[in-house]
Design a protein around this motif. Structure first.
Motif, short mmCIF file in Angstrom:
data_model
loop_
_atom_site.label_atom_id
_atom_site.label_comp_id
_atom_site.label_asym_id
_atom_site.label_seq_id
_atom_site.Cartn_x
_atom_site.Cartn_y
_atom_site.Cartn_z
N ARG A 69 16.23 -10.49 -6.58
CA ARG A 69 15.37 -9.32 -6.36
C ARG A 69 14.82 -8.85 -7.70
O ARG A 69 15.30 -7.88 -8.28
N SER A 70 13.79 -9.53 -8.17
CA SER A 70 13.29 -9.25 -9.52
C SER A 70 11.82 -8.84 -9.54
O SER A 70 11.24 -8.69 -10.61
N GLY A 71 11.19 -8.66 -8.38
CA GLY A 71 9.78 -8.30 -8.35
C GLY A 71 9.52 -6.90 -8.86
O GLY A 71 10.37 -6.00 -8.74
N VAL A 72 8.34 -6.72 -9.44
CA VAL A 72 7.95 -5.42 -9.99
C VAL A 72 6.54 -5.11 -9.51
O VAL A 72 5.62 -5.93 -9.65
N LEU A 73 6.36 -3.93 -8.95
CA LEU A 73 5.05 -3.43 -8.55
C LEU A 73 4.81 -2.12 -9.27
O LEU A 73 5.66 -1.23 -9.26
N ALA A 79 0.81 -1.22 0.00
CA ALA A 79 0.00 0.00 0.00
C ALA A 79 0.84 1.27 0.00
O ALA A 79 0.43 2.29 -0.57
N THR A 80 2.01 1.25 0.63
CA THR A 80 2.86 2.44 0.64
C THR A 80 3.24 2.89 -0.76
O THR A 80 3.15 4.09 -1.08
N GLY A 99 -4.48 2.03 -11.79
CA GLY A 99 -5.63 2.65 -11.14
C GLY A 99 -5.31 2.88 -9.68
O GLY A 99 -4.32 3.50 -9.34
N SER A 100 -6.15 2.36 -8.78
CA SER A 100 -5.96 2.61 -7.36
C SER A 100 -5.29 1.46 -6.64
O SER A 100 -5.01 1.56 -5.45
N ALA A 101 -5.05 0.35 -7.33
CA ALA A 101 -4.48 -0.84 -6.69
C ALA A 101 -3.11 -1.16 -7.27
O ALA A 101 -2.82 -0.80 -8.42
N PRO A 102 -2.26 -1.83 -6.51
CA PRO A 102 -0.96 -2.21 -7.05
C PRO A 102 -1.09 -3.40 -7.99
O PRO A 102 -1.81 -4.36 -7.71
N ALA A 103 -0.40 -3.35 -9.11
CA ALA A 103 -0.25 -4.50 -9.99
C ALA A 103 1.08 -5.15 -9.63
O ALA A 103 2.15 -4.55 -9.82
N VAL A 104 1.03 -6.36 -9.09
CA VAL A 104 2.20 -6.99 -8.48
C VAL A 104 2.62 -8.20 -9.30
O VAL A 104 1.81 -9.07 -9.62
N ARG A 105 3.91 -8.25 -9.62
CA ARG A 105 4.49 -9.43 -10.29
C ARG A 105 5.75 -9.84 -9.52
O ARG A 105 6.74 -9.12 -9.52
N HIS A 106 5.67 -10.99 -8.87
CA HIS A 106 6.83 -11.46 -8.11
C HIS A 106 7.97 -11.91 -9.03
O HIS A 106 9.12 -11.83 -8.64
N ARG A 107 7.64 -12.45 -10.18
CA ARG A 107 8.64 -12.91 -11.15
C ARG A 107 9.63 -13.87 -10.49
O ARG A 107 10.85 -13.74 -10.63
N TYR A 108 9.08 -14.84 -9.78
CA TYR A 108 9.88 -15.84 -9.09
C TYR A 108 10.64 -16.75 -10.07
O TYR A 108 10.21 -16.97 -11.21
#
Length: 477
Positions: free
Chosen positions: A348-352, A248-249, A356-365
């Motif tokens: 350390r490859s994650g991308v946020l 959220a930050t 809109g109002s929510a984060p689009a999160v990709r961990h890319r594990y």
């Protein structure tokens, strides 16, 4: 409400936010406001540490963010939606970061020896409080499983680890070499003690805590934070602290126009300050290996979620880059028990980004062969533990375990996350060592967003330490 002014406004009543607000309010005359988007109180689900009911998607006390772990594999990330944050719904795992984590970050003021006093200050270790490097007077009770609380599978797990030649690690908060040992927990007699329980029980008059108050945005005068906006209007602040969590930050920063310029423009947000927010985060990828114990002893009704852990060096990390956690209670009634196999020092490859109002999160594990190889190794160690006396493996089958490509396929099919996301507003590229957002004034981040990488051991205790450490930094108010 609207028109109010505080010296410090802390946005987010999670682990670090509760600690920081309570400690800042210890200065007489400093007016501190802590704003929590969720309610101030929980339910029975947030008291019983054996219950992870509130981590289930759709629970009203769980934000339930969506992420893509690898291409085509999605998951829901539990985050506590109440005062205390995730410390009010998680498994009560309370283990410090390693010396290699903290010293390896290279952040002035955050080396192991520098932050050890803040770990100590936070805890009331009910087992080892009088031992060097432990606290006996802090707000957070710390306890290890013993006596009637000990699950029947805990002893066999430790015996199996010893039979395989893994060393003992009787105190996982001692900063010693990795091995097998009991997991310290912030729970007493099966009751979870959240950061809110520990730090906000008795509040001085100069500390105001409000729940059900989402912050809509940060009010900026050029690049100086001067307050926050809620549904009730503007609240002015001498300093604004974002402690809303690693998901959220970054959203709040993006709404203020602080983040990657291309992302902000694509979302229709005016760019005020181009910073790599949300870039290169890390988290612990994991799989659960199911098994049946050799005896018919039922799961212990009062066992904490994970009582014992084995930390292992996969071959090039003396601090231990693999973790195997024993879950002594079935996830469903009558179901199997599990060994959780996790990679503790992933790429350390994650991308946020903000959609809109929510984060689009990709961990890319598991993008690198090194990460795939190490998680493979953890699965095979779990299978060895079962063969050494812990229980009967239900899957993966032997023909899978013996082939790297098949193990990789099984891992992909069962992949999950420890939900220990860190580094979306990391010290270095986004924040300075005083936790101030670079290029701004009056704006700090105090949550796991700032950790340069996820610690080798779960970040719950380190989030508490961060709140303590941040409160000891110089403040304008």
């Amino acid at each position: 409400m609207a028109g109010e002014r505080f010296d410090v406004v802390v946005v987010g009543g999670g682990s670090a936010g509760c600690v920081l607000a309570a400690r800042l309010a210890e200065k007489p005359g400093r007016r501190v406001l802590l704003l929590e988007a969720g309610p101030l109180t929980g339910t029975d689900d947030t008291r019983d540490v054996t219950s992870l009911a509130a981590t289930v998607p759709g629970h009203p006390l769980n934000w339930g963010y969506t992420t893509e772990l690898v291409s085509g594999i999605d998951a829901v990330l539990p985050r506590g939606r109440l005062l205390g944050g995730s410390s009010a719904i998680n498994g009560g795992y309370f283990v410090r970061a390693t010396r290699d984590d903290l010293d390896g970050w290279g952040v002035p003021g955050f080396g192991y020896d520098e932050v050890l006093p803040f770990y100590v200050r936070s805890e009331r270790d009910l087992d080892l409080g009088d031992a060097p490097g432990h606290g006996d007077a802090g707000p957070i009770p710390v306890r290890r499983p013993a006596g009637s609380l000990l699950a029947p599978t805990t002893g066999p797990f430790l015996a199996a680890a010893a039979a395989l030649g893994f060393p003992e690690e009787p105190d996982k908060n001692a900063g010693g070499p990795p091995g097998a040992g009991p997991v310290p927990s912030n729970a007493v007699d099966g009751v979870r003690v959240s950061a809110a329980d520990a730090y906000l029980g008795e509040r001085p008059s100069n500390l105001v805590v409000r729940g059900d108050t989402p912050v809509l945005g940060i009010e900026l005068d050029r690049l100086r934070a001067v307050g926050v906006r809620t549904g009730q209007g503007l609240i002015e602040a001498g300093e604004v602290v974002l402690a809303a969590g690693a998901l959220a930050t970054p959203v709040l920063l993006a709404r203020a126009g602080i983040g990657p310029g291309d992302d902000l423009r694509a979302a229709g947000i005016r760019v005020r300050h181009d910073l790599p927010v949300g870039r290169g985060f890390s988290d612990h990828p994991a799989v659960f290996l199911p098994f049946r114990p050799h005896d018919d002893t039922p799961p212990h009704p009062h066992a904490v979620t994970a009582q014992v852990a084995l930390h292992v060096d996969s071959g090039a990390d003396p601090a231990g880059d693999l973790e195997l956690l024993l879950f002594s209670r079935p996830f469903t009634p009558g179901g199997p028990l599990h060994v959780m196999c996790a990679l503790q020092r992933p790429d350390r490859s994650g991308v946020l980004s903000v959609d809109g109002s929510a984060p689009a999160v990709r961990h890319r594990y598991l993008r690198t062969e090194a990460d795939r190889r190490r998680l493979r190794h953890a699965v095979r160690i779990a299978a060895d533990l079962l063969r050494a006396g812990l229980g009967t493996r239900l899957e993966p089958e032997g023909f899978v375990l013996g082939n790297d490509a098949r193990v990789d396929g099984w891992i992909r099919d069962h992949l999950t996350t420890s939900s220990h996301l860190c580094g979306t507003a990391a010290i270095g590229p986004v924040c300075d060592p005083q936790l101030r957002v670079r290029g701004t004034q009056g704006l700090r981040v105090v949550d796991t967003s700032v950790f340069p990488a996820v610690p080798r051991r779960g970040p719950a205790a380190s989030a508490i330490m961060l709140g303590e450490r941040a409160a000891a930094l110089p403040w304008d108010s």
